[in-house]
Design a protein around this motif. Structure first.
Motif, PDB file in Angstrom:
ATOM      1  N   TRP A  25       0.825  -1.210   0.000  1.00  0.00           N
ATOM      2  CA  TRP A  25       0.000   0.000   0.000  1.00  0.00           C
ATOM      3  C   TRP A  25       0.861   1.264   0.000  1.00  0.00           C
ATOM      4  O   TRP A  25       0.496   2.266  -0.614  1.00  0.00           O
ATOM      5  CB  TRP A  25      -0.935   0.004   1.205  1.00  0.00           C
ATOM      6  N   LEU A  26       1.993   1.215   0.685  1.00  0.00           N
ATOM      7  CA  LEU A  26       2.904   2.358   0.677  1.00  0.00           C
ATOM      8  C   LEU A  26       3.464   2.595  -0.715  1.00  0.00           C
ATOM      9  O   LEU A  26       3.553   3.747  -1.188  1.00  0.00           O
ATOM     10  CB  LEU A  26       4.039   2.122   1.674  1.00  0.00           C
ATOM     11  N   PHE A  27       3.823   1.523  -1.397  1.00  0.00           N
ATOM     12  CA  PHE A  27       4.339   1.637  -2.770  1.00  0.00           C
ATOM     13  C   PHE A  27       3.272   2.208  -3.698  1.00  0.00           C
ATOM     14  O   PHE A  27       3.553   3.099  -4.518  1.00  0.00           O
ATOM     15  CB  PHE A  27       4.793   0.267  -3.266  1.00  0.00           C
ATOM     16  N   LEU A  28       2.034   1.727  -3.564  1.00  0.00           N
ATOM     17  CA  LEU A  28       0.947   2.232  -4.403  1.00  0.00           C
ATOM     18  C   LEU A  28       0.667   3.698  -4.111  1.00  0.00           C
ATOM     19  O   LEU A  28       0.413   4.493  -5.039  1.00  0.00           O
ATOM     20  CB  LEU A  28      -0.316   1.399  -4.186  1.00  0.00           C
ATOM     21  N   LEU A  29       0.724   4.083  -2.849  1.00  0.00           N
ATOM     22  CA  LEU A  29       0.472   5.473  -2.477  1.00  0.00           C
ATOM     23  C   LEU A  29       1.541   6.390  -3.057  1.00  0.00           C
ATOM     24  O   LEU A  29       1.228   7.465  -3.600  1.00  0.00           O
ATOM     25  CB  LEU A  29       0.431   5.601  -0.954  1.00  0.00           C
ATOM     26  N   VAL A  30       2.799   5.981  -2.964  1.00  0.00           N
ATOM     27  CA  VAL A  30       3.887   6.780  -3.520  1.00  0.00           C
ATOM     28  C   VAL A  30       3.743   6.901  -5.034  1.00  0.00           C
ATOM     29  O   VAL A  30       3.951   7.977  -5.620  1.00  0.00           O
ATOM     30  CB  VAL A  30       5.253   6.166  -3.151  1.00  0.00           C
ATOM     31  N   THR A  31       3.362   5.803  -5.696  1.00  0.00           N
ATOM     32  CA  THR A  31       3.165   5.822  -7.152  1.00  0.00           C
ATOM     33  C   THR A  31       2.066   6.789  -7.547  1.00  0.00           C
ATOM     34  O   THR A  31       2.207   7.572  -8.503  1.00  0.00           O
ATOM     35  CB  THR A  31       2.840   4.414  -7.654  1.00  0.00           C
ATOM     36  N   VAL A  32       0.955   6.767  -6.806  1.00  0.00           N
ATOM     37  CA  VAL A  32      -0.162   7.672  -7.104  1.00  0.00           C
ATOM     38  C   VAL A  32       0.256   9.126  -6.902  1.00  0.00           C
ATOM     39  O   VAL A  32      -0.057   9.995  -7.719  1.00  0.00           O
ATOM     40  CB  VAL A  32      -1.378   7.328  -6.218  1.00  0.00           C
ATOM     41  N   LEU A  33       0.979   9.396  -5.826  1.00  0.00           N
ATOM     42  CA  LEU A  33       1.417  10.763  -5.560  1.00  0.00           C
ATOM     43  C   LEU A  33       2.364  11.273  -6.643  1.00  0.00           C
ATOM     44  O   LEU A  33       2.246  12.425  -7.096  1.00  0.00           O
ATOM     45  CB  LEU A  33       2.093  10.837  -4.193  1.00  0.00           C
ATOM     46  N   LEU A  34       3.304  10.411  -7.066  1.00  0.00           N
ATOM     47  CA  LEU A  34       4.237  10.825  -8.119  1.00  0.00           C
ATOM     48  C   LEU A  34       3.518  11.042  -9.443  1.00  0.00           C
ATOM     49  O   LEU A  34       3.942  11.870 -10.264  1.00  0.00           O
ATOM     50  CB  LEU A  34       5.330   9.763  -8.284  1.00  0.00           C
ATOM     51  N   THR A  35       2.418  10.309  -9.666  1.00  0.00           N
ATOM     52  CA  THR A  35       1.657  10.463 -10.904  1.00  0.00           C
ATOM     53  C   THR A  35       0.800  11.720 -10.885  1.00  0.00           C
ATOM     54  O   THR A  35       0.713  12.444 -11.889  1.00  0.00           O
ATOM     55  CB  THR A  35       0.766   9.229 -11.134  1.00  0.00           C
TER      56      THR A  35
END
Length: 290
Positions: A25-35
């Motif tokens: 979930w942390l990886f997905l959250l970081v990916t969404v924020l960077l996008t």
């Protein structure tokens, strides 16, 4: 292995799951924020003044400049450039899907001399940049065809770069049972009629996915429309028109207007995605009855 060993492994497995889930979930959250961060910065930048953009300033605008959108629309002849982009993207997408769908169908369903060579050539073209390496010979070819001052020249070039669409559709063809072709042949349907009447309608999910990528590629194309519309400014697309917003009549930078125009140019792509998204969940299950 005794029961005590199995019992010891269960808590370890559960502990690994509890550790892996927060990491995922942390990886997905970081990916969404960077996008989303560049999009958020573009939207906020489009609501600032030119002075705020040049000075850096705060993240939020001091005063929300909604009139930037109206000014960007007027300065770039936005309606005309939008129509040019829509025309270019739609025609190149339709042509790419038609050519790639027919080519992928023949490769998947037929054996012919040079088949492996053809597939290899298609794969090799995926590593060649259409706008950089082959731009000059493509332009010279369009000059001989009298299409160097027309969007049709750009459309033909974009259709020729259909290798990625070819491989996407080829993968979807493998999910369509060959028994459909055989049944159609038994009923007297020819190869071409079978493709258009039976196989192509079942390819709708693949066409939606491939069409979305093809449309996005054509919509974001910059080099080709820039080169082919130098002598015909009224044929410029949005990508070229937005670049012209960078400097105003007084040679002052207008990055805030560029960002406002960029936000407006995103809307058609969102609409296309919404329309194409419905095809992602379609399947060909049930097309053959036992």
């Amino acid at each position: 292995m005794n029961q005590s060993t199995i019992a010891d492994k269960k808590p370890a497995t559960q502990a690994a799951k509890w550790i892996a889930r927060p990491i995922m979930w942390l990886f997905l959250l970081v990916t969404v924020l960077l996008t989303l961060f560049p999009i958020l910065m573009t939207i906020l930048g489009s609501l600032k003044t030119g002075a705020e953009m040049m000075s850096g300033g705060d993240l939020l605008p001091k005063a929300w400049q909604f009139h930037n959108y109206a000014e960007a629309w007027q300065q770039t002849n936005f309606a005309r450039f939008t129509w040019n982009s829509v025309f270019l993207s739609v025609m190149s997408t339709v042509g790419t899907l038609l050519v790639a769908a027919m080519a992928a169908y023949v490769v998947d369903r037929r054996d012919f001399p040079g088949k492996a060579l053809y597939v290899g050539v298609q794969a090799s073209t995926m590593f060649i940049s259409v706008g950089a390496i082959v731009l000059r010979p493509q332009f010279d070819l369009m000059v001989k065809l009298n299409l160097n001052s027309s969007l049709w020249g750009v459309i033909l070039i974009l259709i020729s770069a259909h290798s990625s669409t070819f491989f996407i559709l080829q993968g979807f063809y493998k999910s369509i049972p060959r028994e459909l072709d055989e049944a159609a042949m038994v009923d007297g349907s020819g190869f071409i009629r079978t493709f258009f009447k039976i196989i192509l309608p079942l390819l709708t999910p693949g066409l939606g996915v491939a069409g979305l990528f093809a449309f996005r590629h054509a919509w974001n194309e910059y080099i080709l429309p820039l080169v082919f519309t130098m002598t015909s400014p009224h044929l410029q697309t949005l990508t070229v028109g937005l670049a012209n917003l960078r400097y105003g009549s007084s040679a002052a930078m207008q990055i805030h207007l560029m960002m406002a125009g960029a936000c407006l140019s995103i809307l058609p792509m969102l609409l296309v995605y919404i329309l194409a998204n419905k095809t992602f969940i379609q399947v060909t299950a049930g097309s053959v009855k036992g």
